[in-house]
Structures are given as structure tokens and as C-alpha cells.
Write a protein that holds these residues in place. Sequence first.
Motif, PDB file in Angstrom:
ATOM      1  N   ARG A  99      -3.105  -4.761   8.474  1.00 59.42           N
ATOM      2  CA  ARG A  99      -3.975  -4.949   7.620  1.00 59.42           C
ATOM      3  C   ARG A  99      -3.609  -6.175   6.989  1.00 59.42           C
ATOM      4  O   ARG A  99      -2.771  -6.928   7.468  1.00 59.42           O
ATOM      5  CB  ARG A  99      -3.786  -3.927   6.377  1.00 59.42           C
ATOM      6  CG  ARG A  99      -2.254  -3.928   5.759  1.00 59.42           C
ATOM      7  CD  ARG A  99      -2.220  -3.344   4.516  1.00 59.42           C
ATOM      8  NE  ARG A  99      -0.770  -3.165   4.101  1.00 59.42           N
ATOM      9  CZ  ARG A  99      -0.222  -3.913   3.268  1.00 59.42           C
ATOM     10  NH1 ARG A  99      -0.975  -4.739   2.686  1.00 59.42           N
ATOM     11  NH2 ARG A  99       0.876  -3.784   2.836  1.00 59.42           N
ATOM     12  N   ASP A 100      -4.436  -6.867   6.038  1.00 56.85           N
ATOM     13  CA  ASP A 100      -4.216  -8.072   5.439  1.00 56.85           C
ATOM     14  C   ASP A 100      -3.467  -7.693   4.022  1.00 56.85           C
ATOM     15  O   ASP A 100      -3.287  -6.489   3.746  1.00 56.85           O
ATOM     16  CB  ASP A 100      -5.385  -8.869   4.974  1.00 56.85           C
ATOM     17  CG  ASP A 100      -5.987  -9.427   6.276  1.00 56.85           C
ATOM     18  OD1 ASP A 100      -5.371  -9.960   6.927  1.00 56.85           O
ATOM     19  OD2 ASP A 100      -7.362  -9.451   6.136  1.00 56.85           O
TER      20      ASP A 100
ATOM     21  N   LYS B 226       0.372  -3.792  -9.157  1.00 57.97           N
ATOM     22  CA  LYS B 226      -0.138  -4.810  -8.244  1.00 57.97           C
ATOM     23  C   LYS B 226      -0.768  -5.916  -9.353  1.00 57.97           C
ATOM     24  O   LYS B 226      -0.788  -7.108  -9.119  1.00 57.97           O
ATOM     25  CB  LYS B 226      -1.004  -4.526  -7.250  1.00 57.97           C
ATOM     26  CG  LYS B 226      -0.559  -3.883  -6.134  1.00 57.97           C
ATOM     27  CD  LYS B 226      -1.718  -3.499  -5.016  1.00 57.97           C
ATOM     28  CE  LYS B 226      -1.343  -2.345  -4.088  1.00 57.97           C
ATOM     29  NZ  LYS B 226      -1.536  -0.980  -4.871  1.00 57.97           N
TER      30      LYS B 226
ATOM     31  N   ILE C 137       4.598  -5.395   4.099  1.00 58.71           N
ATOM     32  CA  ILE C 137       3.517  -5.249   4.993  1.00 58.71           C
ATOM     33  C   ILE C 137       4.085  -5.038   6.407  1.00 58.71           C
ATOM     34  O   ILE C 137       4.978  -5.657   6.810  1.00 58.71           O
ATOM     35  CB  ILE C 137       2.623  -6.453   4.742  1.00 58.71           C
ATOM     36  CG1 ILE C 137       1.527  -6.242   5.874  1.00 58.71           C
ATOM     37  CG2 ILE C 137       3.417  -7.761   5.216  1.00 58.71           C
ATOM     38  CD1 ILE C 137       0.317  -6.945   5.722  1.00 58.71           C
TER      39      ILE C 137
ATOM     40  N   GLU D 240       5.583  -8.530  -1.287  1.00 61.07           N
ATOM     41  CA  GLU D 240       4.648  -7.373  -0.582  1.00 61.07           C
ATOM     42  C   GLU D 240       5.360  -7.004   0.793  1.00 61.07           C
ATOM     43  O   GLU D 240       5.526  -7.695   1.557  1.00 61.07           O
ATOM     44  CB  GLU D 240       3.291  -8.056  -0.409  1.00 61.07           C
ATOM     45  CG  GLU D 240       2.127  -6.944   0.239  1.00 61.07           C
ATOM     46  CD  GLU D 240       0.735  -7.090   0.200  1.00 61.07           C
ATOM     47  OE1 GLU D 240       0.022  -6.603   0.857  1.00 61.07           O
ATOM     48  OE2 GLU D 240       0.331  -8.054  -0.503  1.00 61.07           O
TER      49      GLU D 240
ATOM     50  N   GLU E 297       0.678  -0.943   9.755  1.00 55.86           N
ATOM     51  CA  GLU E 297      -0.378  -0.875   8.578  1.00 55.86           C
ATOM     52  C   GLU E 297      -1.659  -1.755   9.436  1.00 55.86           C
ATOM     53  O   GLU E 297      -2.704  -1.304   8.750  1.00 55.86           O
ATOM     54  CB  GLU E 297       0.087  -1.411   7.639  1.00 55.86           C
ATOM     55  CG  GLU E 297       1.086  -0.529   6.928  1.00 55.86           C
ATOM     56  CD  GLU E 297       1.779  -1.287   5.742  1.00 55.86           C
ATOM     57  OE1 GLU E 297       2.465  -0.512   4.797  1.00 55.86           O
ATOM     58  OE2 GLU E 297       1.538  -2.415   5.480  1.00 55.86           O
TER      59      GLU E 297
ATOM     60  N   SER F 213       3.966   2.201   2.587  1.00 55.70           N
ATOM     61  CA  SER F 213       4.380   1.022   3.105  1.00 55.70           C
ATOM     62  C   SER F 213       6.017   0.953   3.538  1.00 55.70           C
ATOM     63  O   SER F 213       6.214  -0.096   4.043  1.00 55.70           O
ATOM     64  CB  SER F 213       3.856  -0.307   2.695  1.00 55.70           C
ATOM     65  OG  SER F 213       4.246  -0.372   1.490  1.00 55.70           O
TER      66      SER F 213
ATOM     67  N   VAL G  84      -2.659  -7.545   0.218  1.00 53.12           N
ATOM     68  CA  VAL G  84      -3.408  -6.712  -0.725  1.00 53.12           C
ATOM     69  C   VAL G  84      -3.238  -7.715  -2.124  1.00 53.12           C
ATOM     70  O   VAL G  84      -4.220  -7.596  -3.167  1.00 53.12           O
ATOM     71  CB  VAL G  84      -2.993  -5.255  -1.281  1.00 53.12           C
ATOM     72  CG1 VAL G  84      -3.285  -4.380  -0.053  1.00 53.12           C
ATOM     73  CG2 VAL G  84      -1.382  -5.438  -1.830  1.00 53.12           C
ATOM     74  N   ILE G  85      -2.466  -8.490  -2.175  1.00 52.87           N
ATOM     75  CA  ILE G  85      -2.459  -9.629  -3.335  1.00 52.87           C
ATOM     76  C   ILE G  85      -2.405 -11.013  -2.718  1.00 52.87           C
ATOM     77  O   ILE G  85      -1.822 -11.324  -1.670  1.00 52.87           O
ATOM     78  CB  ILE G  85      -1.221  -9.380  -4.477  1.00 52.87           C
ATOM     79  CG1 ILE G  85       0.064  -9.206  -3.694  1.00 52.87           C
ATOM     80  CG2 ILE G  85      -1.470  -7.899  -5.019  1.00 52.87           C
ATOM     81  CD1 ILE G  85       1.280  -9.419  -4.849  1.00 52.87           C
ATOM     82  N   SER G  86      -2.589 -12.147  -3.497  1.00 56.54           N
ATOM     83  CA  SER G  86      -2.498 -13.366  -3.256  1.00 56.54           C
ATOM     84  C   SER G  86      -1.610 -14.104  -3.853  1.00 56.54           C
ATOM     85  O   SER G  86      -0.881 -13.605  -4.930  1.00 56.54           O
ATOM     86  CB  SER G  86      -3.928 -14.117  -3.328  1.00 56.54           C
ATOM     87  OG  SER G  86      -4.273 -14.146  -4.790  1.00 56.54           O
TER      88      SER G  86
ATOM     89  N   ILE H 202       0.805  -1.043   0.020  1.00 57.32           N
ATOM     90  CA  ILE H 202       0.243   0.003   0.062  1.00 57.32           C
ATOM     91  C   ILE H 202       0.766   1.278  -0.073  1.00 57.32           C
ATOM     92  O   ILE H 202       2.097   1.258   0.192  1.00 57.32           O
ATOM     93  CB  ILE H 202      -1.002   0.141   1.203  1.00 57.32           C
ATOM     94  CG1 ILE H 202      -0.288   0.150   2.652  1.00 57.32           C
ATOM     95  CG2 ILE H 202      -1.891  -1.300   1.131  1.00 57.32           C
ATOM     96  CD1 ILE H 202      -1.058   0.435   3.958  1.00 57.32           C
TER      97      ILE H 202
END
Length: 171
Positions: free
Chosen positions: A124-125, A107, A118, A116, A122, A16, A127-129, A13
Motif C-alpha cells: 500500500r501507499d 492519524k 508500513i 508510520e 501490506e 500493521s 496513509v498520511i503525508s 493501518i
Amino acid sequence: MDKKIPVISIVGIHNSGKTTFIERIIKILSEKGYKVGTIKHDPKGKAKTDTPGKDSYRMFNAGARQVVLASPKKITSYIRDDDYDPSDIIEKYMVSDLDIIIIEGFKGYRNTDKFEVIRKEEDRDLVISEKEGLKGVITDYYPYPLKFDVNRPEDFAEYIEKHYIKAEKHL
């Protein structure tokens, strides 16, 4: 491009720590003699790339499709292109003697392994898998099978060197 240059993406994000981490990786790899290229995504077009009033700015804003600004230690190119993805940029604009290309952002680009960034603050989870190309995380807390400490860029640089940069590269 004659040779296949390995490409990875660093995503996350806004704010980050992607750029700071990439900057540290570039420094480590460059000091080892590797040639690193980067592509920075600016999806909102907010980055200042030229100074209003200067000749190159005036030429581009007059409608030039491309303006190249050549200085003793760098060449800057401004290209008018609104239909591109990282593959186009790599094919058309990146120099061919690079050892690795690091993309920041994009992304949704599917043709690269993604890492990623992270951070704990932050909250959060991801943002991509994995399905979207996630290979690992760069973090100070997040559990993931392949993870790198955001505060130890030398470990990630070593991983890049081992898994992406051609082993036959002689320094």
C-alpha cells in the motif's frame, strides 16, 4: 502539567505492527531508565478494559463519570468522556513525570510528529503525508527520507532518545 513532555505518534493501518513495535520501544527505553507513557486509540471501542460483573464495571455502567481501580501495583481509571483529543488526554490524565509519550493511532491529530509503520506485505501507499505531520517511516522496504527498520527498534529508540527526550535527563 508543569513540564512539556515530548510526544510522538506511531500510525499505520490495522494490524500493521504498531503495537508490537511500540512495545519493543517501551521496553528499550524503560530499561534505560526512562518513564514512557502511551495513549492507545481505540476508535471503534472494541478493546476490553474491564470485566463484566466486576465491581468497577458495575459502577461505571451504573453511570459513574469516573471509576478508579487501585491495586498494589497499578491504578486503572475509567472515565466517561466522549469529546476529547490527545491534547486533552495528555493535559488531564497523563502523569507529569514522564520522559516521553507515545501515541498509537490518532492519524488526524496534528500536534505531534508522526511515524508510520508500513510493511512490505501490506502492499500500500502511506496513509498520511508530511503535510499531516509525517516525520518518518518504520518499515521493512518503503523508501522515505527518514526511515527506520521495523526489525531494529533499538535504532528508533536511539533516535527518540536523541531528538525527543530531554538531553539533561540523568539516569
